[in-house]
Design a protein around this motif. Structure first.
Motif, mmCIF file in Angstrom:
data_model
loop_
_atom_site.group_PDB
_atom_site.id
_atom_site.type_symbol
_atom_site.label_atom_id
_atom_site.label_comp_id
_atom_site.label_asym_id
_atom_site.label_seq_id
_atom_site.Cartn_x
_atom_site.Cartn_y
_atom_site.Cartn_z
ATOM 1 N N ARG A 1 0.802 -1.224 0.000
ATOM 2 C CA ARG A 1 0.000 0.000 0.000
ATOM 3 C C ARG A 1 0.841 1.283 0.000
ATOM 4 O O ARG A 1 0.587 2.208 -0.734
ATOM 5 N N SER A 2 1.900 1.304 0.850
ATOM 6 C CA SER A 2 2.624 2.576 0.966
ATOM 7 C C SER A 2 3.893 2.647 0.116
ATOM 8 O O SER A 2 4.635 3.615 0.214
ATOM 9 N N SER A 3 4.127 1.620 -0.716
ATOM 10 C CA SER A 3 5.287 1.703 -1.618
ATOM 11 C C SER A 3 4.926 2.596 -2.797
ATOM 12 O O SER A 3 3.741 2.839 -3.061
ATOM 13 N N SER A 4 5.955 3.070 -3.547
ATOM 14 C CA SER A 4 5.620 3.953 -4.673
ATOM 15 C C SER A 4 4.871 3.176 -5.750
ATOM 16 O O SER A 4 3.946 3.705 -6.380
ATOM 17 N N ALA A 5 5.245 1.880 -5.971
ATOM 18 C CA ALA A 5 4.512 1.067 -6.961
ATOM 19 C C ALA A 5 3.063 0.878 -6.510
ATOM 20 O O ALA A 5 2.128 0.930 -7.317
ATOM 21 N N GLY A 6 2.863 0.673 -5.208
ATOM 22 C CA GLY A 6 1.509 0.471 -4.667
ATOM 23 C C GLY A 6 0.647 1.709 -4.869
ATOM 24 O O GLY A 6 -0.518 1.621 -5.288
ATOM 25 N N ARG A 7 1.232 2.879 -4.573
ATOM 26 C CA ARG A 7 0.456 4.131 -4.725
ATOM 27 C C ARG A 7 0.080 4.361 -6.193
ATOM 28 O O ARG A 7 -1.044 4.757 -6.502
ATOM 29 N N LEU B 1 -4.614 -9.338 -6.876
ATOM 30 C CA LEU B 1 -3.230 -9.561 -6.466
ATOM 31 C C LEU B 1 -2.766 -8.487 -5.481
ATOM 32 O O LEU B 1 -2.170 -8.768 -4.443
ATOM 33 N N LEU B 2 -3.070 -7.237 -5.844
ATOM 34 C CA LEU B 2 -2.615 -6.099 -5.032
ATOM 35 C C LEU B 2 -3.350 -6.034 -3.691
ATOM 36 O O LEU B 2 -2.863 -5.444 -2.733
ATOM 37 N N GLU B 3 -4.528 -6.637 -3.638
ATOM 38 C CA GLU B 3 -5.278 -6.635 -2.375
ATOM 39 C C GLU B 3 -4.931 -7.849 -1.521
ATOM 40 O O GLU B 3 -5.544 -8.096 -0.483
ATOM 41 N N GLY B 4 -3.947 -8.632 -2.017
ATOM 42 C CA GLY B 4 -3.423 -9.735 -1.212
ATOM 43 C C GLY B 4 -4.194 -11.028 -1.333
ATOM 44 O O GLY B 4 -3.971 -11.971 -0.568
ATOM 45 N N GLU B 5 -5.101 -11.101 -2.309
ATOM 46 C CA GLU B 5 -5.833 -12.360 -2.473
ATOM 47 C C GLU B 5 -4.940 -13.396 -3.135
ATOM 48 O O GLU B 5 -3.981 -13.039 -3.827
ATOM 49 N N PRO B 6 -5.242 -14.685 -2.951
ATOM 50 C CA PRO B 6 -4.368 -15.723 -3.501
ATOM 51 C C PRO B 6 -4.320 -15.672 -5.028
ATOM 52 O O PRO B 6 -5.319 -15.360 -5.674
ATOM 53 N N ALA B 7 -3.149 -15.988 -5.561
ATOM 54 C CA ALA B 7 -2.985 -16.027 -7.026
ATOM 55 C C ALA B 7 -2.711 -17.464 -7.445
ATOM 56 O O ALA B 7 -2.166 -18.251 -6.676
ATOM 57 N N SER B 8 -3.072 -17.787 -8.660
ATOM 58 C CA SER B 8 -2.882 -19.151 -9.140
ATOM 59 C C SER B 8 -2.229 -19.128 -10.522
ATOM 60 O O SER B 8 -2.001 -18.066 -11.105
ATOM 61 N N ASP B 9 -1.990 -20.350 -11.059
ATOM 62 C CA ASP B 9 -1.475 -20.480 -12.425
ATOM 63 C C ASP B 9 -2.368 -19.735 -13.416
ATOM 64 O O ASP B 9 -1.896 -19.185 -14.402
#
Ligand code: SF4
Ligand code: SF4
Length: 424
Positions: A10-16, A58-66
């Motif tokens: 959230r607070s990284s420059s990429a996140g913002r 992905l950015l909200e932290g939900e699981p990612a898959s193939d």
């Protein structure tokens, strides 16, 4: 779009940056008809809007898959969606962030990692590409047609590019005004005549070229190898800087994908104190050859008019122009090349759906061969519909890819201009 980015980003420059991009998407779907993968597959998750949704997860932290990775991998990064979006969503930048995150979350198979590693270790190095092409040429008869068609010698130049319109040797520096010509990595090995042609045309408008080899970093960038890509960008900034300080007017590239990458150096290196300022200056000076010649149209007018008049004594050569995605969607250059070709006496044929990707997209044709081939076939049908005698384009990747799908000669448009000017 409402967002709730996870703590880790959230607070990284990429996140913002990602958060701002996500919030600018209003889910209208205007981008869907412009998306080649959505057109082919009809799956919302293979559309810009669907991919934006996957990246939000992905950015909200939900699981990612193939499957998350598959849909992101299938994106061509053509950025046709950006051109179509009324809300100015910077999809390309979001994809960079999303793909980097997916790389950390979803382990790739060994075969996929090996393939991507080899591409990064071979293609950005001209001498390695040359060696590989040498081996391939030696075993040409044993190769399947699809590979054979990609090899340089398989494409005989069009008669318009042979004597007396042959492109001569590199011009000797004779002008006080200079530009740096960034020759790239694959292009000097695959089609060295393109950079030579660019230098000839630049010479005719009063600009001498300083030649500089090396990869722009785009290949590694698109394979999400960001540190490798940044290292290449830093090397280029270091190599270019003495020429910039000595008064070079521009950094010119005769491959639109590489031009788009160099234009982005300022943004890519903005957080590095040692490079930020110089990278911004290099990025501001970077031009695709079409952009530079558009600014010198006046100087080109007389020699092109003479070449055009001479060629009009015989039937004009019919040319279909394919504008690469990096030219029209990344650099936002359109309507520049066609008038130059027309002024030189070529007759431009109609090409339907000109905004659509040819399927080359950097290493996409090697990593997603099935989708890439379908796009190639559709593009070749559109290009050949006006019965051209040759196809012109503006990027080495598109050129090589198109050559594998058509019996017509395919050339960089600057070769056509150089051949006419040389003869004229
Ligand atoms: S990216 Fe743009 S066009 Fe596509 S859904 Fe979002 S706002 Fe609409
Ligand atoms: S970059 Fe191209 S392939 Fe990717 S989502 Fe946008 S339009 Fe579709």
């Amino acid at each position: 779009m409402q967002t709730a980015l996870a703590d880790f980003i959230r607070s990284s420059s990429a996140g913002r940056e990602a958060d701002a991009i996500l919030r600018s998407c209003v889910h209208c779907g205007f981008c869907l008809p412009a998306c080649p993968t959505y057109q082919l597959l009809g799956d919302e998750l293979d559309s810009p809007r669907g991919r934006i949704y996957l990246m939000k997860q992905l950015l909200e932290g939900e699981p990612a898959s193939d499957r998350t990775q598959l849909h992101l991998d299938r994106c061509l990064t053509c950025r046709a969606c950006e051109s179509a979006c009324p809300s100015g969503v910077r999809y390309g930048r979001l994809l960079e962030i999303g793909r980097a995150l997916a790389e950390t979350r979803v382990p790739r198979r060994v075969s996929s990692r090996a393939q991507r590693f080899l591409l990064r270790k071979i293609l950005p190095f001209t001498h390695r590409v040359r060696a590989l092409l040498g081996v391939a040429a030696a075993v040409r008869p044993l190769l399947p047609h699809s590979l054979r068609a990609h090899l340089p010698a398989a494409a005989a130049p069009h008669a318009a590019l042979r004597r007396p319109g042959r492109i001569p040797a590199w011009p000797r520096p004779r002008h006080a005004r200079r530009v740096v010509l960034l020759e790239g990595c694959v292009q000097p090995a695959f089609a060295p005549e393109i950079n030579r042609a660019a230098a000839q045309v630049l010479d005719r408008v009063g600009l001498s070229t300083v030649r500089l080899g090396g990869c722009c970093g785009a290949l590694a960038h698109h394979l999400s190898a960001h540190e490798e890509s940044l290292a290449q960008a830093r090397r280029n900034v270091d190599a270019l800087w003495p020429h910039v300080e000595a008064g070079a007017e521009a950094v010119v590239v005769a491959a639109s994908a590489c031009a788009a990458m160099v234009c982005d150096y300022g943004r890519l290196l903005r957080d590095e104190t040692a490079y930020a300022q110089r990278a911004a200056r290099v990025g501001a000076l970077a031009r695709d050859i079409s952009q530079l010649l558009a600014a010198h149209a006046e100087a080109l007018q007389a020699p092109l008019a003479a070449a055009g008049a001479a060629s009009r004594q015989s039937a004009p050569l019919r040319v279909a122009f394919h504008a690469p995605c990096t030219l029209q969607h990344a650099l936002r250059v359109s309507g520049v090349v066609e008038p130059l070709l027309a002024a030189a006496g070529f007759s431009l044929t109609e090409v339907a759906d000109g905004g659509r990707c040819c399927g080359s997209a950097g290493t996409y044709s090697l990593l997603q061969p099935e989708l890439s081939t379908r796009l190639l076939h559709a593009k070749v049908i559109a290009l050949e519909a006006g019965a051209p005698q040759l196809i012109a384009t503006a990027n080495i990747g598109c050129l090589a890819h198109l050559r594998s799908g058509t019996a017509l000669p395919v050339h960089h448009w600057i070769e056509l201009i150089a051949a006419r000017l040389t003869r004229g």
